[in-house]
Design an enzyme around this catalytic site. Sequence first.
Site, PDB file in Angstrom:
ATOM      1  N   CYS C  14      51.373  -5.528  57.687  1.00 59.56           N
ATOM      2  CA  CYS C  14      51.263  -6.343  58.525  1.00 59.56           C
ATOM      3  C   CYS C  14      50.668  -7.616  58.631  1.00 59.56           C
ATOM      4  O   CYS C  14      49.922  -7.814  57.987  1.00 59.56           O
ATOM      5  CB  CYS C  14      50.797  -5.950  60.264  1.00 59.56           C
ATOM      6  SG  CYS C  14      51.600  -4.520  60.778  1.00 59.56           S
ATOM      7  N   CYS C 249      38.551  -5.195  52.912  1.00 57.23           N
ATOM      8  CA  CYS C 249      39.538  -4.552  51.898  1.00 57.23           C
ATOM      9  C   CYS C 249      39.560  -5.400  50.701  1.00 57.23           C
ATOM     10  O   CYS C 249      39.871  -6.479  50.715  1.00 57.23           O
ATOM     11  CB  CYS C 249      41.110  -4.320  52.412  1.00 57.23           C
ATOM     12  SG  CYS C 249      42.042  -3.573  51.212  1.00 57.23           S
ATOM     13  N   SER C 296      52.344 -11.808  40.860  1.00 57.50           N
ATOM     14  CA  SER C 296      51.070 -11.497  41.313  1.00 57.50           C
ATOM     15  C   SER C 296      49.880 -11.819  40.409  1.00 57.50           C
ATOM     16  O   SER C 296      48.857 -11.987  40.992  1.00 57.50           O
ATOM     17  CB  SER C 296      51.298 -10.233  41.925  1.00 57.50           C
ATOM     18  OG  SER C 296      51.569  -9.294  41.013  1.00 57.50           O
ATOM     19  N   ASP C 359      48.074  -7.250  37.922  1.00 58.62           N
ATOM     20  CA  ASP C 359      47.019  -7.295  39.198  1.00 58.62           C
ATOM     21  C   ASP C 359      46.416  -5.766  39.228  1.00 58.62           C
ATOM     22  O   ASP C 359      45.396  -5.732  39.568  1.00 58.62           O
ATOM     23  CB  ASP C 359      47.519  -7.453  40.400  1.00 58.62           C
ATOM     24  CG  ASP C 359      48.665  -7.209  40.829  1.00 58.62           C
ATOM     25  OD1 ASP C 359      48.615  -6.112  41.415  1.00 58.62           O
ATOM     26  OD2 ASP C 359      49.964  -7.404  40.460  1.00 58.62           O
TER      27      ASP C 359
END
Lengths: 469, 469, 469, 469
Positions: C14, C249, C296, C359
Amino acid sequence: MKNNFELDKPHDECGIYAVYSNHNSELARTLYFGLYALQHRGQDSCGIAVTNGLNISYYKNLGLVSEVFSEEAISALPEGDIAIGHVRYASSGLKNSINAQPVVYNGRLGMFAIAMNGKITNAEVLRKRLIEEGMTFQTNIDCEVIANLINKHTDNGKCDVERAMRELEGSFAIALMTSTELYAIRDRYGLRPLVLGRTEDGYYLSSESCGLDATGVELIRDINPGEVAVISAKGVSSSYFAKATRRPCIFEYVYTARADSFIDNKSVYEARYECGRTLARKLMLKADIVAGVPDSANVSARGYAVESGIPYIDVLEKNRYVGRTFIQPNQFMRENSVKIKLNPHLHNIKDKEIILIDDSIVRGTTSKKILETLKKAGAKAVHMVIASPIVKHPCYTGIDIETYDQLIGATRNAEEIGKLIGADSLHFMDVRDLIKCCSSGDYKTFCAGCFDGDYPDDIEKKLKDRREI
Amino acid sequence: MKNNFELDKPHDECGIYAVYSNHNSELARTLYFGLYALQHRGQDSCGIAVTNGLNISYYKNLGLVSEVFSEEAISALPEGDIAIGHVRYASSGLKNSINAQPVVYNGRLGMFAIAMNGKITNAEVLRKRLIEEGMTFQTNIDCEVIANLINKHTDNGKCDVERAMRELEGSFAIALMTSTELYAIRDRYGLRPLVLGRTEDGYYLSSESCGLDATGVELIRDINPGEVAVISAKGVSSSYFAKATRRPCIFEYVYTARADSFIDNKSVYEARYECGRTLARKLMLKADIVAGVPDSANVSARGYAVESGIPYIDVLEKNRYVGRTFIQPNQFMRENSVKIKLNPHLHNIKDKEIILIDDSIVRGTTSKKILETLKKAGAKAVHMVIASPIVKHPCYTGIDIETYDQLIGATRNAEEIGKLIGADSLHFMDVRDLIKCCSSGDYKTFCAGCFDGDYPDDIEKKLKDRREI
Amino acid sequence: MKNNFELDKPHDECGIYAVYSNHNSELARTLYFGLYALQHRGQDSCGIAVTNGLNISYYKNLGLVSEVFSEEAISALPEGDIAIGHVRYASSGLKNSINAQPVVYNGRLGMFAIAMNGKITNAEVLRKRLIEEGMTFQTNIDCEVIANLINKHTDNGKCDVERAMRELEGSFAIALMTSTELYAIRDRYGLRPLVLGRTEDGYYLSSESCGLDATGVELIRDINPGEVAVISAKGVSSSYFAKATRRPCIFEYVYTARADSFIDNKSVYEARYECGRTLARKLMLKADIVAGVPDSANVSARGYAVESGIPYIDVLEKNRYVGRTFIQPNQFMRENSVKIKLNPHLHNIKDKEIILIDDSIVRGTTSKKILETLKKAGAKAVHMVIASPIVKHPCYTGIDIETYDQLIGATRNAEEIGKLIGADSLHFMDVRDLIKCCSSGDYKTFCAGCFDGDYPDDIEKKLKDRREI
Amino acid sequence: MKNNFELDKPHDECGIYAVYSNHNSELARTLYFGLYALQHRGQDSCGIAVTNGLNISYYKNLGLVSEVFSEEAISALPEGDIAIGHVRYASSGLKNSINAQPVVYNGRLGMFAIAMNGKITNAEVLRKRLIEEGMTFQTNIDCEVIANLINKHTDNGKCDVERAMRELEGSFAIALMTSTELYAIRDRYGLRPLVLGRTEDGYYLSSESCGLDATGVELIRDINPGEVAVISAKGVSSSYFAKATRRPCIFEYVYTARADSFIDNKSVYEARYECGRTLARKLMLKADIVAGVPDSANVSARGYAVESGIPYIDVLEKNRYVGRTFIQPNQFMRENSVKIKLNPHLHNIKDKEIILIDDSIVRGTTSKKILETLKKAGAKAVHMVIASPIVKHPCYTGIDIETYDQLIGATRNAEEIGKLIGADSLHFMDVRDLIKCCSSGDYKTFCAGCFDGDYPDDIEKKLKDRREI
């Protein structure tokens, strides 16, 4: 992608609406409402082309008028003086919007656009010849053949439209627009309808008068068979490209046209109503009730009821929300597909002897399902009365009844058809009676080729000869 | 309907992908993936045409490849041996899908289809002449002029393609398909790219080699300037319609092509990387960091960083989800429209002296906004380095840089432009250096007309003469 | 319906954007642009809720921000003072728009709305208990559990938000709006990000600072772990519902967040760049070139290149037009699915010894395909360097790495994984190094549970205990 | 977004269809066809919920049944034993699909789902009380109040449904599904219809019998006023939550229901037909023709024609293709909006004295336009006959006639209304006559509150009292 539950009805192939106006600042908007009223003549694609005197702009796509034209699309079309529009019924294939009409061309005549209703029976011959002469085609639609003929017979910016039209066989009603003129053309038999209307602001064309009504336009007259009417700043002037024999398609009265339209000076409603009355007088059937298959046979059924004195009570209720695409049916639906569209009025049917009016029978598949449904619902007897003769022949001029083997009546009489579809008795109209009901003043001749095999211009023989070569 | 926030970049007008195969049961599917890889060459419409040896079927519409072609649309296209596909960039107007390519024709050659990339500079002259000769046109796209020429020079089912091509001026790469043959054609200067590939199953054409890569096809060679390659059951045979002078568009290397493509035997990536290195060597600028404007200048910026030894640190982050339609901006967005697409990396910018690499400057509007953004973010100085020369002239052969007054560099030198856009210093590449970076083996000549005004075939003068008549 | 070619990356669930403003007449419009910048955090559904002080109006649906919100939808939302918005990533199932957020409730607190990011690990326990207490649920989303807790702890129109929050375990960043107040809440470890910004007009919340940047809002600070910040007419006041231990996180820095964001006072870009540099220093690998898997790993790869002195040359080109739905692949695509998204730069790869930075590795499936592609393209050797440690454990707090058996690294070391995916060598980052690179000032503690199994609050054990009961 | 040309008719608010079956592998598909037949009861949203004995899955959205449910959506719903479906008419506002039904809950009863038709007149009181007791609400729909009551009265997995129902005032027909049982409930007056049907496979519920017909289900009986019927593996068992007084809404017979339905053991067709006959007998009007306003007044008009002996001739033709969204009208359309939907049959109208039957008059706006149209078309006189009494009072139980000031008849008698709308004479039906026509066997009591102000349970007074508090 077709709705599996579509009823077994023949389809016309087009509707036309066009305007020549000097002061209409809402030309595209007016066409929208005109085409809207002609939507029953074609639901597959539609389009509008407008000229401002220099260029022609257009927008067309697959779908209903209300789907294709958003406020944005209508607003994006320029103001102008002349516009033509079209709704189309497409029979098959991977639908490409390129087949939508009007088709806009750039050629010796400058920019021009064409919208047509009908079927050119020698289109393939003409296309081949035009290709030999160096022209190219981008579609299979007849419109393009006509455009190339128009172009071929143009010299020095002047088109000999009459000469171009003389090359065409079959049926056609055409709206042709250049940057300064609007042409209205109808084939020499007047097979497809086209009416002319007027307001203070200008002239209007519509396949049926209901298109004029919807836009506040007064109906003046029908474009005549063989006529080329040119609408320009100077008004309307007419010439004829061929000796005309008025033989309009009688199926317009039987099924295609909207009941509130006038075609060739005859009210479609009146024609259908008279069919019902005539049948009642001739058949003298006894029954408890009269009912029509909704919606197309409603008017004839009313006439039948009035004349026979038998009360009109509905036996089938139509679901108004049947859309065009559909999920796979479940078991029950596979066996009762007609019920999704037409539900029996159990109460009105049970133990009743019913006279059921329908406008026509083509393949007979839907009639069979309807009769099964009524019998299951407890009808004591169903006498089916068709407000037209047996369809015994294909149509070569625009209605999609294309081959003999699609026709349940091609090789059968009423009794045999009645047995096949499960009617207790089955009655058709005599072709002379139908013609009488559809006649108006001096207009008493029709093409009823699908009923009597008598096609104008010997079309069937010509087509057969071509195939044999 | 256009995204207000689209960056100020020139646009190519097309991508082509085509197949001649004997055993490919998934022809349309293969084209889908090929066109997908060429999507950067045009996002407005796309289409695929397939022939099964008899007819040509096609589907085309407005939208991205992934929007236009659903599983259903791909499956509805028939199996076949030859297919051509196209992606298109459309500059303006009420978008009608009729302008999508490939365009399918029926003419003396039977059914044939054309997809092209480029711009015919004498299209109007040719169209007028063809109209005089009796042909009609349905669109304004050059493709239709070519189709009519093809048709005109066809006799007895044989087309003198070379002769048709000789009438064309300007740039073009063409895939032309009949029911049995696939033609690959490139203009006499090779202005637009077209490469030939091969698998065990057949031959493939693609505007760029990345289209071949995406479909597992080995690149063989470029179609040569002036070449007409015919691919049929007999393999590939070639002829030349004109004495060729290889002068491919150098802007393909600067911006248009995807970096992983090879065009005219030269890696686009390598060309861009060398541009960056060359600039670093020449300019000897001092700064804290080097950064590229994403994504198009990333490769040159890498070359610059390596050669200069100055670390590459990003200063702008690109939002990958920027769609094509958009709501009205709020106040902040009106003033900062570039931020929706490119957000400054505050941390990397503050108090830094930055060398910012971009691929080109056309109007300069976006550059100005980017520089404002960087300054607001605290950059001490921004030295803008353009990996191409000043765009001083319009392009007449397919890139939409159309008039002198759209070009910030038409009448200004680097210093003046730099001041206008707010750069602390602004540096362009020398045209000879650019050419050197893009050269490969014997291929050392280009059309760099937008930079140096030296157009092949004296295009600019011819166009001017025509306008004056 | 999912794109078959989606790369193997973990997904966050989200993004939140919210505003408290006194004078913003374009509240919904501002949210649109804020959510737009957070689109990378969730592409499945989105929504905006606005209060005018009396009612809450909202609009939400499946799709991207630019798809769900037309000009019409934005205009239909009322003017107001407070608004919250949400973008969502949904993992599975028949997608019903009812699961979209914000969710609007009517309860003891009057009308209120909630948008959250995170995962409540005791949601099922709480839901069961709330059901026993008489509450009903309409969805499975955690948001609804929170709303019912909020409601439960409301008395006389006053909510003891702190008490409600204390019942929640797991990760959460919440924007909660009543008709007069906006709450910003972050779990006691600060697992999910939430930042506070300010303009002259009011206060703003965003999951990442890039959302503030896109709307011209100045970043003030992060909402603190355990904080309940209340924004009202009186300004911002704060309280804490629990003793906080900052353990955000770490995967936000590794992959989830946009590189231009600041989270917990640390630049994501800087963290990634430092990862690259650290790896270069530690590994001292020799190779011809360094490249990142786009997009990424680009930043880490830049850091690695700068520190190692090995030039950064791209080996994979990303197709920017990959949409979300897709046709069935053909034979080639089945075997080379990664190529639709990432095409190898043949020229840069052939005969090269390559250091390829990515990554993270979760399932390893995409890494395997990429390595196959590079080898086929002629790479001499590929040393894969992962800018994070081996993912050895599931995430219980919001990233969709859900079970041990989905993880290639759960039971394997670097060498074993390297063999499986076909790397010549494979290197991971030490977890302490990663933590160091992501640290900032006093903020040096993280949740790196997916790497080291050390979850805050002993989540894993608690979940296991629950299952065993 | 509403069609400007929608006729002035009251709207019901819902249709329900539900199944309890042991062997129906096509449950969702069956519901599709059942809802399809009930589409006239609500066109704004629809949904289907299915339970497989463990969970409840559902799909619902804005749009017609044929728009919301694609083959894909139907197939994605699981196989199961019990399913409920709903079609909804929504009166206003920014339409959010969250208001679509069925609504699925998780509570003390486990998973359960509710679909309802009707209006709870004390919903606000109940909602307030439930909120005080700690419940939350996500919508304004009555369904949610009922769900929370159901939940409140559940203990140990057993719901005291009767007790929950006793708290409700107003009108309701409810289908309630748990994972093992299907409940059919009707308010104590039977205001909203709900019928029970059976096949070999199981039991079915439908708002009208036409839904059963369309799916091959035999009608057994009506759910009784005050009945709670529980359908489970053990068959159907019934109890009553209140002393019942049968007073079904008489407007179902007047307008809402489909003519082929049976409600409370009475044929809707027959009721309407009898209304027509009764009016003819009573009024003894003289005229040339009788016509109905299509489609809703067709049946009464048939009855009138038969009884009076005056021929039924149509005066208005309905355009079947009127879609729901629309472009701005042009000048003509602004003045003649009714013509887009209803075109006058000029030929049938001119110089005729017409008896025009309509089912009811609410606001009178459309009647006025129709009368203008007929007069312009040349009608000599139009006597308007309404097959129901004057609507003098609002409806509080589900029909959207909400306030006195919307009603042209609230303070006027027939003569005054007739003048306002331009009728030569205007006649209404006596309420006792209407009741007689709708009566069947023992069922002779109705709610005709909108006509006579006599509401069951003194609703009007209660509502007034509440407002005054």
